[in-house]
Design a protein around this motif. Structure first.
Motif, PDB file in Angstrom:
ATOM      1  N   GLU A   2      -7.829 -12.168  30.162  1.00 54.95           N
ATOM      2  CA  GLU A   2      -8.431 -13.498  29.994  1.00 54.95           C
ATOM      3  C   GLU A   2      -7.955 -14.427  31.124  1.00 54.95           C
ATOM      4  N   ARG A   5      -9.516 -13.535  34.399  1.00 53.70           N
ATOM      5  CA  ARG A   5     -10.919 -13.957  34.448  1.00 53.70           C
ATOM      6  C   ARG A   5     -11.021 -15.464  34.722  1.00 53.70           C
ATOM      7  N   LEU A   6     -10.133 -16.239  34.045  1.00 55.18           N
ATOM      8  CA  LEU A   6     -10.147 -17.690  34.237  1.00 55.18           C
ATOM      9  C   LEU A   6      -9.799 -18.060  35.673  1.00 55.18           C
ATOM     10  N   LEU A   9     -12.740 -17.284  37.890  1.00 54.88           N
ATOM     11  CA  LEU A   9     -13.793 -18.306  37.735  1.00 54.88           C
ATOM     12  C   LEU A   9     -13.436 -19.557  38.526  1.00 54.88           C
ATOM     13  N   ILE A  20     -21.954  -5.253  38.058  1.00 55.61           N
ATOM     14  CA  ILE A  20     -21.405  -6.072  36.965  1.00 55.61           C
ATOM     15  C   ILE A  20     -21.985  -7.482  37.028  1.00 55.61           C
ATOM     16  N   TYR A  24     -24.259  -9.215  34.027  1.00 54.55           N
ATOM     17  CA  TYR A  24     -23.855 -10.457  33.344  1.00 54.55           C
ATOM     18  C   TYR A  24     -24.890 -11.562  33.563  1.00 54.55           C
ATOM     19  N   GLU A  92     -17.766 -29.051  32.529  1.00 54.48           N
ATOM     20  CA  GLU A  92     -16.817 -28.383  33.436  1.00 54.48           C
ATOM     21  C   GLU A  92     -16.915 -28.950  34.845  1.00 54.48           C
TER      22      GLU A  92
END
Lengths: 96, 296
Positions: A2, A5-6, A9, A20, A24, A92
């Protein structure tokens, strides 16, 4: 996982395996149309863009005749999801 | 207890037989479920790959609606959906500021969100044992299976908080109650490759080959699963897996709801056997006690 991934990003790192990213993106685009996923559409688009469509057709046919591949729904159910999607991305952007 | 039911996208498509058998099993056991209104996809790994906030808000959209509808528990038969519900719920429960952010995106409160559970968690609870044992209609004691839980039913333990994370027992226990022989094997929680089936099928074929080799070594007639993605990979890829193994392979892959339903006397059309690529009916006919044959 996690955390990785953060971080990816945040830094704008794209998946190094091209397929991939295609999967997605196709998945979320399908959600924006219907709210739910039409699994055959996502699979079909992913396999078309990754050059695997022809090879997967015999299996797709077997699944279709067994009622496990449905026809795509009319893209009418995604309005609520699209609004939520826009709100999430706008918040965001503001936070950055 | 008021149960909401979240089928998830797979159960409306490639895993139709899981949905059919799950609903029939609940009806047989007199468990009343209600479909969650206006549910959407859980977002799986795709929504979090676009945005962290979207990756939380997408599964929690459904949880917020379950709260609004007044369910005590939300049942999710897909273990991937279940994981994403629980992952998101845990993160917002531990971080009030993040919860406020997600509530603003959802435009709904999350102050009394009901827990999401897998049907295994509900049915393997002690209260169901007598009900299930008393409802047995067919003798499946000749059937030998391995229970395959996959990645997410019990892991990560801090998120899922159900069963033993490395050696889960709930499915074995349920099938034991109806007389099925559940065999020990070392790959209960191995990965099947999940959605890599669509991206890199060779990886899935290699991972599934290991599962079949291990199941055959254990002496299993079939693999029993509780996840639509595991089922899709094991059932639909067997031809390619057999080629990879260099030997014929014709091992049925059944949902636990189909095996339980069969033991409780549900007819084939309610269990969806005809939808499988590897037809399980010959095995079920052979292994069912003759006086209690599967009706096909």
């Amino acid at each position: 996982m996690e955390a990785a991934r953060l971080l990816a990003l945040k830094k704008g790192i794209k998946p190094s395996v091209r397929e991939i990213g295609i999967y997605y993106r196709g998945f979320v685009d399908n959600m924006r149309l219907n709210g739910k996923i039409h699994d055959a559409s996502v699979a079909g688009i992913t396999q078309l863009l990754t050059g695997q469509l022809i090879a997967s057709l015999p299996l797709a046919w077997k699944l279709f005749v067994r009622g496990r591949v449905k026809l795509p729904p009319l893209p009418l159910g995604g309005g609520g999801y699209r609004r939520m999607y826009n709100r999430a991305l706008a918040r965001e952007r503001e936070a950055r | 207890m008021k149960y909401g039911y979240y089928p998830g996208c797979s159960l409306e498509g490639i895993s139709t037989e899981y949905d059919e058998s799950m609903r029939a099993l609940f009806a047989q056991l007199e468990v009343t479920i209600e479909d969650l209104p206006d549910w959407i996809c859980c977002g799986t790994l795709a929504a979090p790959s676009i945005s962290h906030l979207l990756g939380l808000a997408t599964p929690l959209w459904n949880v917020a609606r379950a709260q609004q509808t007044g369910y005590d528990q939300l049942i999710a038969p897909c273990s991937a959906c279940l994981y994403h519900f629980k992952r998101a719920a845990k993160q917002v429960a531990e971080d009030p500021a993040l919860r406020a952010e997600v509530e603003a995106v959802l435009e709904l409160p999350l102050d009394a969100a009901p827990p999401t559970i897998h049907p295994l968690e509900l049915l393997s609870a002690d209260g169901f044992e007598a009900r299930i044992r008393q409802s047995i209609q067919r003798d499946l004691s000749g059937l030998k299976v391995v229970c395959y839980y996959g990645c997410h039913i019990s892991r990560p333990a801090s998120v899922m908080q159900f069963d033993d994370p490395e050696n889960p027992q709930s499915m074995d226990r349920l099938l034991d109650w109806v007389g099925v022989q559940t065999l020990d094997w070392p790959r209960k929680v191995d990965c099947c490759g999940a959605h890599f089936s669509m991206i890199k099928p060779d990886i899935v074929i290699d991972l599934c080959r290991r599962l079949f080799e291990s199941a055959l070594e254990a002496g299993a007639d079939a693999i029993v699963v509780a996840c639509p993605m595991c089922h899709a990979n094991l059932d639909t890829r067997q031809e390619a897996i057999a080629a990879n193994m260099g030997q014929p392979l014709n091992m049925p892959v059944l949902y636990f709801s189909q095996v339980l339903g069969c033991a409780l006397g549900l007819p084939d059309e309610k269990l969806g056997f005809k939808r499988h690529i590897v037809d399980p009916v010959p095995l079920m006919l052979k292994k069912c006690n003759q006086r209690m044959k599967v009706e096909v």
